[in-house]
Design a protein around this motif. Sequence first.
Motif, PDB file in Angstrom:
ATOM      1  N   THR A  71       9.838  31.490   1.274  1.00 40.15           N
ATOM      2  CA  THR A  71       8.415  31.855   0.839  1.00 40.15           C
ATOM      3  C   THR A  71       8.309  33.323   0.999  1.00 40.15           C
ATOM      4  O   THR A  71       9.189  33.686   2.049  1.00 40.15           O
ATOM      5  CB  THR A  71       7.277  31.067   1.727  1.00 40.15           C
ATOM      6  OG1 THR A  71       6.193  31.513   1.275  1.00 40.15           O
ATOM      7  CG2 THR A  71       7.606  31.501   3.328  1.00 40.15           C
ATOM      8  N   VAL A 127       5.006  34.435   5.702  1.00 45.86           N
ATOM      9  CA  VAL A 127       4.958  33.270   6.702  1.00 45.86           C
ATOM     10  C   VAL A 127       3.772  33.751   7.471  1.00 45.86           C
ATOM     11  O   VAL A 127       3.842  34.739   8.002  1.00 45.86           O
ATOM     12  CB  VAL A 127       6.037  32.904   7.522  1.00 45.86           C
ATOM     13  CG1 VAL A 127       5.706  32.130   8.702  1.00 45.86           C
ATOM     14  CG2 VAL A 127       6.891  32.094   6.753  1.00 45.86           C
ATOM     15  N   THR A 157       2.974  30.818   3.220  1.00 44.97           N
ATOM     16  CA  THR A 157       3.138  29.190   4.028  1.00 44.97           C
ATOM     17  C   THR A 157       2.498  29.722   5.495  1.00 44.97           C
ATOM     18  O   THR A 157       2.631  30.573   6.182  1.00 44.97           O
ATOM     19  CB  THR A 157       4.820  28.892   4.387  1.00 44.97           C
ATOM     20  OG1 THR A 157       5.088  28.842   3.172  1.00 44.97           O
ATOM     21  CG2 THR A 157       4.740  27.770   4.925  1.00 44.97           C
ATOM     22  N   TYR A 180       1.493  28.321   9.433  1.00 44.55           N
ATOM     23  CA  TYR A 180       2.011  27.646  10.437  1.00 44.55           C
ATOM     24  C   TYR A 180       0.885  27.568  11.209  1.00 44.55           C
ATOM     25  O   TYR A 180       0.184  28.702  11.952  1.00 44.55           O
ATOM     26  CB  TYR A 180       3.105  27.886  11.057  1.00 44.55           C
ATOM     27  CG  TYR A 180       4.593  27.512  10.521  1.00 44.55           C
ATOM     28  CD1 TYR A 180       5.464  26.704  10.792  1.00 44.55           C
ATOM     29  CD2 TYR A 180       5.108  28.506   9.160  1.00 44.55           C
ATOM     30  CE1 TYR A 180       6.529  26.499   9.901  1.00 44.55           C
ATOM     31  CE2 TYR A 180       5.819  28.269   8.490  1.00 44.55           C
ATOM     32  CZ  TYR A 180       6.768  27.493   8.861  1.00 44.55           C
ATOM     33  OH  TYR A 180       7.992  26.985   8.082  1.00 44.55           O
ATOM     34  N   TRP A 184      -2.445  27.973  -0.149  1.00 40.72           N
ATOM     35  CA  TRP A 184      -1.490  28.271   0.534  1.00 40.72           C
ATOM     36  C   TRP A 184      -0.344  26.840   0.932  1.00 40.72           C
ATOM     37  O   TRP A 184      -0.825  25.589   0.873  1.00 40.72           O
ATOM     38  CB  TRP A 184      -1.817  28.928   2.113  1.00 40.72           C
ATOM     39  CG  TRP A 184      -2.412  29.954   1.948  1.00 40.72           C
ATOM     40  CD1 TRP A 184      -3.184  30.543   0.986  1.00 40.72           C
ATOM     41  CD2 TRP A 184      -2.386  30.974   3.151  1.00 40.72           C
ATOM     42  NE1 TRP A 184      -3.570  31.711   1.304  1.00 40.72           N
ATOM     43  CE2 TRP A 184      -3.379  31.945   2.594  1.00 40.72           C
ATOM     44  CE3 TRP A 184      -1.919  30.892   4.349  1.00 40.72           C
ATOM     45  CZ2 TRP A 184      -3.659  33.147   3.398  1.00 40.72           C
ATOM     46  CZ3 TRP A 184      -2.298  32.152   5.401  1.00 40.72           C
ATOM     47  CH2 TRP A 184      -2.887  33.131   4.837  1.00 40.72           C
ATOM     48  N   GLN A 185       0.791  27.158   1.067  1.00 40.94           N
ATOM     49  CA  GLN A 185       1.675  26.141   1.703  1.00 40.94           C
ATOM     50  C   GLN A 185       1.253  25.805   2.937  1.00 40.94           C
ATOM     51  O   GLN A 185       0.904  27.093   3.706  1.00 40.94           O
ATOM     52  CB  GLN A 185       3.046  26.351   1.347  1.00 40.94           C
ATOM     53  CG  GLN A 185       3.429  26.555  -0.018  1.00 40.94           C
ATOM     54  CD  GLN A 185       5.028  27.175  -0.264  1.00 40.94           C
ATOM     55  OE1 GLN A 185       5.993  26.297   0.202  1.00 40.94           O
ATOM     56  NE2 GLN A 185       5.015  28.220  -0.811  1.00 40.94           N
ATOM     57  N   THR A 186       1.455  24.620   3.601  1.00 42.96           N
ATOM     58  CA  THR A 186       1.167  24.514   5.090  1.00 42.96           C
ATOM     59  C   THR A 186       2.346  23.854   5.779  1.00 42.96           C
ATOM     60  O   THR A 186       2.863  22.817   5.236  1.00 42.96           O
ATOM     61  CB  THR A 186      -0.403  23.700   5.129  1.00 42.96           C
ATOM     62  OG1 THR A 186      -0.231  22.448   4.390  1.00 42.96           O
ATOM     63  CG2 THR A 186      -1.312  24.674   4.452  1.00 42.96           C
ATOM     64  N   HIS A 239      -0.071  17.541   5.560  1.00 41.76           N
ATOM     65  CA  HIS A 239       0.766  18.740   5.730  1.00 41.76           C
ATOM     66  C   HIS A 239       2.175  18.327   6.219  1.00 41.76           C
ATOM     67  O   HIS A 239       2.052  17.547   6.943  1.00 41.76           O
ATOM     68  CB  HIS A 239      -0.081  19.456   6.683  1.00 41.76           C
ATOM     69  CG  HIS A 239      -1.581  19.726   6.228  1.00 41.76           C
ATOM     70  ND1 HIS A 239      -1.772  20.709   5.119  1.00 41.76           N
ATOM     71  CD2 HIS A 239      -2.708  19.486   6.875  1.00 41.76           C
ATOM     72  CE1 HIS A 239      -3.246  20.636   5.011  1.00 41.76           C
ATOM     73  NE2 HIS A 239      -3.724  19.854   5.994  1.00 41.76           N
TER      74      HIS A 239
END
Length: 221
Positions: free
Chosen positions: A2, A5, A178, A180, A195-197, A215
């Motif tokens: 990605t 982050v 992404t 976190y 967003w990616q998670t 997720h």
Amino acid sequence: MTEWVVLDIEGTLSATDQVLVTLYDYARPRLGPWIDAHGDDPAVAEAVAQVRELSGVDGGTDELVRVLHGWMDADQKVTPLKTLQGLIWQRGYAEGDLVAEFFPDVVPALRRWHAEGTKLAVFSSGSVAGQVAFFAHTTDGDLTSLFEFHFDTVNAGPKREAGSYLKIASVLGSSDITFYSDVPAELHAAAEAGWQTVGVARPGEPYGDADFGPHRTVDAL
């Protein structure tokens, strides 16, 4: 891979007890003296004005401190509290009273991502000043060079609202991000923003057994 982050801190990179016990215990007795000694600091003056506005308290430092301690006891992410805590922690780190510690997998992961060309940022409820001090004084040395941006509830917004993540994305200039975090509600908001998670479910942490729903979930970075 990605492009970006973005990382939460408490419960994700560092044990919750380090914040709720070590850092809170350090700040608690210093809030009143800090307000009295730094009344001319614009950041402190603004924080005090915000405490009065939010609480309705019109008294002196002792009353303000009672409000701040109440927010701390309830672990409320209130902006003026975070501002004052961050300033106190910044001094504590600089003077060697405080040293940040991470879960064992964290620093290797940060350095790996950075070496691979992934850009790193932080989104935490703690103030930007507190974040920078945290990463500057760790058991692994000064890690500030690994991060390109720091976001908090002042410059981004609440962590459980999608609009905050949209705002961060506009600053980063990317949609390939992404996030976190150990808090499902934060991941839901980030996902709503496109967003990616990744949920970080660390054993023994408050959200270690949480339902992360859709997720992707890991127990280490």
